[in-house]
Enzyme design. Structure first.
Site, PDB file in Angstrom:
ATOM      1  N   PRO A   1      83.106 130.392  79.484  1.00 29.09           N
ATOM      2  CA  PRO A   1      83.357 129.620  80.700  1.00 29.09           C
ATOM      3  C   PRO A   1      83.926 128.251  80.353  1.00 29.09           C
ATOM      4  O   PRO A   1      83.588 127.668  79.327  1.00 29.09           O
ATOM      5  CB  PRO A   1      81.962 129.503  81.330  1.00 29.09           C
ATOM      6  CG  PRO A   1      81.014 129.681  80.193  1.00 29.09           C
ATOM      7  CD  PRO A   1      81.691 130.640  79.250  1.00 29.09           C
ATOM      8  N   GLU A   2      84.809 127.773  81.209  1.00 25.92           N
ATOM      9  CA  GLU A   2      85.420 126.461  81.008  1.00 25.92           C
ATOM     10  C   GLU A   2      84.902 125.502  82.076  1.00 25.92           C
ATOM     11  O   GLU A   2      84.005 125.832  82.845  1.00 25.92           O
ATOM     12  CB  GLU A   2      86.944 126.602  81.019  1.00 25.92           C
ATOM     13  CG  GLU A   2      87.441 127.551  79.928  1.00 25.92           C
ATOM     14  CD  GLU A   2      88.949 127.709  79.890  1.00 25.92           C
ATOM     15  OE1 GLU A   2      89.668 126.763  80.269  1.00 25.92           O
ATOM     16  OE2 GLU A   2      89.430 128.784  79.488  1.00 25.92           O
TER      17      GLU A   2
END
Length: 286
Positions: free
Chosen positions: A2-3
């Site tokens: 995830p960013e």
């Protein structure tokens, strides 16, 4: 992984549903979920019981829950498949439930850490004077942080001997940008991922930074980018920015600017997606 947008979606959900609540009990169902807490599962549960969560915080891809009465925070490592979910107490346990946190307020919901691949986890850490868990004190501010130093970032790009995508993923320079949003910002800026940072003028790097912010804000508006139903908000809902991606995952599809088939190339154990016409590779010095 995830960013920034995916982690920020989770942080906002935790702020709404968890901030200000006092822990009644903690149940660690898998020891790997607290492996970054050296004292072990029993110590993690005992130290957290009776504590009240403050407003959740984030820097880049890192998320933490500060404790109101102690100079400590619970750092959340989402890893590749970690999820922080707020569920009704009576809801059936998820197949990959690793940690359960119950609260004292009678609201009828609990916090669950679910992780299919067990690469993530929760751990308790002392805070720095700036309020960060000490293990992430070296992480740079992210581009959505009001205190992000643009001048220092531009200067670092000019002197660092690297390429532009490597610089975007360097968490000591700028945090929160991962493979997906780097490819998206580079496509918007018409920059090839192997462009040397030393060749970027101040206006060009400012333009790239603007595209990084734009693509992240656009992703935030629709809940982030979800693949394999892994990256979800605290209610288990997926984001759908993947439907709006211009570069990432679009190999052989027409560029939305010029119609040229998009290309994918192996890059640092990942892939880079780009338009060979709009994002021409840098010239190799003879």
């Amino acid at each position: 992984m995830p960013e920034l947008p995916e982690v920020e979606v989770v942080r906002r959900g935790l702020e709404r549903w968890v901030a200000g609540r006092t822990v009644e009990a903690v149940e660690v169902l898998h020891p790997r979920a607290v492996r970054r807490h050296p004292a072990g599962a029993a110590d993690f549960a005992a130290r957290l019981t009776g504590e009240t969560f403050g407003v959740p915080q984030r820097r880049g891809k890192y998320l933490w829950l500060p404790l109101e009465r102690r100079d400590l925070s619970v750092l959340g490592h989402l890893g590749m498949s970690g999820q922080l979910l707020v569920q009704p107490e009576e809801a059936a346990d998820e197949k990959h439930l690793r940690i359960r946190v119950r609260f004292r307020d009678g609201a009828g919901t609990e916090l669950r850490f679910v992780d299919q691949r067990t690469f993530g986890g929760l751990s308790l850490h002392e805070n720095t004077p700036d309020g960060l868990p000490d293990v992430i004190a070296h992480i740079a501010r992210d581009p959505l942080d009001p205190l992000f130093d643009e001048a220092a970032y531009h200067a670092a790009l000019r002197v660092k001997r690297t390429t532009v995508k490597r610089a975007l993923l360097d968490q000591s320079l700028i945090s929160g940008v991962g493979n997906i949003y780097a490819d998206e910002a580079l496509w918007r800026a018409r920059l090839h991922y192997e462009r040397p940072t030393a060749t970027l003028t101040r206006p060009r790097s400012a333009e790239l930074l603007g595209h990084v912010r734009d693509v992240m804000n656009a992703a935030l508006e629709v809940g982030g980018t979800s693949f394999d139903s892994l990256y979800v908000n605290v209610n288990g809902e997926s984001g759908y920015f993947d439907r709006s991606l211009d570069a990432y995952g679009r190999e052989d599809e027409p560029c939305r600017r010029c119609g040229t088939p998009m290309r994918r190339r192996p890059w640092m154990n990942r892939s880079s997606y780009f338009c060979p016409r709009c994002q021409r590779p840098p010239r190799v010095a003879s």
